[in-house]
Motif scaffolding. Structure first.
Motif, PDB file in Angstrom:
ATOM      1  N   UNK A  44       0.814  -1.204   0.000  1.00 26.00           N
ATOM      2  CA  UNK A  44       0.000   0.000   0.000  1.00 26.00           C
ATOM      3  C   UNK A  44       0.855   1.266   0.000  1.00 26.00           C
ATOM      4  N   UNK A  45       0.411   2.248  -0.786  1.00 25.25           N
ATOM      5  CA  UNK A  45       0.969   3.597  -0.728  1.00 25.25           C
ATOM      6  C   UNK A  45      -0.209   4.544  -0.531  1.00 25.25           C
ATOM      7  N   UNK A  46      -0.182   5.333   0.534  1.00 26.79           N
ATOM      8  CA  UNK A  46      -1.343   6.120   0.920  1.00 26.79           C
ATOM      9  C   UNK A  46      -1.213   7.570   0.422  1.00 26.79           C
ATOM     10  N   UNK A  47      -2.295   8.059  -0.161  1.00 23.09           N
ATOM     11  CA  UNK A  47      -2.397   9.467  -0.549  1.00 23.09           C
ATOM     12  C   UNK A  47      -3.868   9.838  -0.464  1.00 23.09           C
ATOM     13  N   UNK A  48      -4.200  10.775   0.368  1.00 22.10           N
ATOM     14  CA  UNK A  48      -5.587  11.059   0.673  1.00 22.10           C
ATOM     15  C   UNK A  48      -6.045  12.357   0.026  1.00 22.10           C
ATOM     16  N   UNK A  49      -7.178  12.281  -0.683  1.00 18.17           N
ATOM     17  CA  UNK A  49      -7.820  13.473  -1.223  1.00 18.17           C
ATOM     18  C   UNK A  49      -8.551  14.194  -0.095  1.00 18.17           C
ATOM     19  N   UNK A  80     -17.262   8.983   1.500  1.00 16.19           N
ATOM     20  CA  UNK A  80     -16.164   9.935   1.349  1.00 16.19           C
ATOM     21  C   UNK A  80     -15.840  10.017  -0.133  1.00 16.19           C
ATOM     22  N   UNK A  81     -14.881  10.842  -0.488  1.00 13.34           N
ATOM     23  CA  UNK A  81     -14.425  10.979  -1.871  1.00 13.34           C
ATOM     24  C   UNK A  81     -12.931  10.736  -1.911  1.00 13.34           C
ATOM     25  N   UNK A  82     -12.471  10.017  -2.923  1.00  9.66           N
ATOM     26  CA  UNK A  82     -11.038   9.832  -3.127  1.00  9.66           C
ATOM     27  C   UNK A  82     -10.692  10.130  -4.580  1.00  9.66           C
ATOM     28  N   UNK A  83      -9.406  10.412  -4.813  1.00 10.29           N
ATOM     29  CA  UNK A  83      -8.937  10.908  -6.111  1.00 10.29           C
ATOM     30  C   UNK A  83      -7.983   9.906  -6.757  1.00 10.29           C
ATOM     31  N   UNK A  94     -16.865   8.300  -5.346  1.00 13.38           N
ATOM     32  CA  UNK A  94     -17.702   8.532  -4.171  1.00 13.38           C
ATOM     33  C   UNK A  94     -18.495   7.254  -3.870  1.00 13.38           C
ATOM     34  N   UNK A  95     -18.009   6.416  -2.938  1.00 12.89           N
ATOM     35  CA  UNK A  95     -18.744   5.206  -2.578  1.00 12.89           C
ATOM     36  C   UNK A  95     -19.590   5.420  -1.323  1.00 12.89           C
ATOM     37  N   UNK A  96     -20.608   4.595  -1.160  1.00 12.99           N
ATOM     38  CA  UNK A  96     -21.400   4.544   0.068  1.00 12.99           C
ATOM     39  C   UNK A  96     -21.274   3.127   0.618  1.00 12.99           C
ATOM     40  N   UNK A  97     -20.810   3.009   1.860  1.00 16.17           N
ATOM     41  CA  UNK A  97     -20.594   1.705   2.487  1.00 16.17           C
ATOM     42  C   UNK A  97     -21.570   1.505   3.644  1.00 16.17           C
ATOM     43  N   UNK A  98     -22.126   0.295   3.732  1.00 19.18           N
ATOM     44  CA  UNK A  98     -22.974  -0.086   4.863  1.00 19.18           C
ATOM     45  C   UNK A  98     -22.081  -0.723   5.929  1.00 19.18           C
ATOM     46  N   UNK A  99     -22.064  -0.162   7.123  1.00 21.68           N
ATOM     47  CA  UNK A  99     -21.186  -0.672   8.174  1.00 21.68           C
ATOM     48  C   UNK A  99     -21.629  -2.033   8.713  1.00 21.68           C
ATOM     49  N   UNK A 100     -22.827  -2.471   8.394  1.00 25.08           N
ATOM     50  CA  UNK A 100     -23.256  -3.790   8.847  1.00 25.08           C
ATOM     51  C   UNK A 100     -22.343  -4.886   8.307  1.00 25.08           C
ATOM     52  N   UNK A 101     -22.032  -4.810   7.026  1.00 27.53           N
ATOM     53  CA  UNK A 101     -21.213  -5.852   6.402  1.00 27.53           C
ATOM     54  C   UNK A 101     -20.056  -5.278   5.579  1.00 27.53           C
ATOM     55  N   UNK A 102     -19.842  -3.966   5.679  1.00 26.68           N
ATOM     56  CA  UNK A 102     -18.772  -3.280   4.945  1.00 26.68           C
ATOM     57  C   UNK A 102     -18.955  -3.385   3.426  1.00 26.68           C
TER      58      UNK A 102
END
Length: 233
Positions: A44-49, A80-83, A94-102
């Protein structure tokens, strides 16, 4: 198993899937054999928008409060939004995640991190999942989520808005973790020659993530498997 999952599994996940399949083998043995065979998981290489542009609208309290568990589907969503840099241009997810099952229950892609990007993914999630009242939707304090159009969608659905504290990515750690896996397992080690090639690969990745990618948090199941097993138990 390593190749089936497109070199995205390290020895721990390979070991877990082997055990699930009925093999009796030590985790250290799997690690040693993977090293001998040159099966190296992607790094992994991390870069956050960052979509924060100051307070341009109404912000909300952090009602999620880092409680990243849910007892049923459509109780808690995070977004959230990522680039991405693709062939000399920028694309935004722009994804939407349900925390019940990710599970990623909806997503949208655009060449601009505008209101349409975030609103369309939320509208898609509301249309396909049809959550009842009591849904909590959590995001950071990005300008898109402070806008009245986003908040109107939540109000119409009977949902409650929650926001991370300013400049605190840990308040939305689960979706950040998804972005890390996505970039580690798909983006950083592939050269995409066009936006279309990337969006096709992204659709394939999210399908794999939802239906096949196992997680220790989900008892060694994929998000869809976990939801199906839990709701039919």
């Amino acid at each position: 198993m390593f190749e089936k999952n497109k070199a995205r599994y390290g020895h721990r996940r390979v070991h877990r899937d082997l055990v699930t399949a009925g093999w009796r083998v030590a985790k250290k043995t799997v690690l040693a054999l993977m090293r001998r065979l040159g099966l190296v998981c992607l790094v992994r290489r991390r870069r956050r928008y960052n979509s924060f542009k100051g307070q341009v609208g109404k912000t909300a309290q952090n009602l999620l409060a880092r409680n990243f568990t849910a007892t049923a589907p459509n109780r808690k969503w995070v977004t959230d939004v990522t680039e991405f840099g693709i062939a000399g241009r920028k694309l935004y997810l722009s994804p939407v995640m349900d925390l019940f099952d990710r599970q990623i229950v909806a997503y949208s892609v655009s060449d601009s991190p505008n209101l349409q990007l975030t609103n369309s993914s939320l509208q898609q999630a509301l249309t396909t999942q049809r959550p009842g009242h009591g849904l909590l939707v959590h995001s950071d304090q990005g300008f898109q989520y402070q806008h009245n159009s986003w908040q109107a969608l939540l109000t119409a659905a009977g949902a409650t808005q929650s926001m991370s504290r300013k400049a605190n990515c840990y308040d939305n750690a689960i979706i950040e973790n998804f972005f890390g896996h996505l970039k580690e397992e798909l983006f950083h080690h592939t050269t995409f020659t066009s936006a279309d090639a990337f969006t096709t690969a992204l659709a394939d990745y999210i399908n794999w993530y939802n239906n096949h990618r196992t997680s220790t948090t989900l008892k060694g199941l994929s998000p869809v498997q976990y939801r199906t097993q839990t709701l039919t138990a």
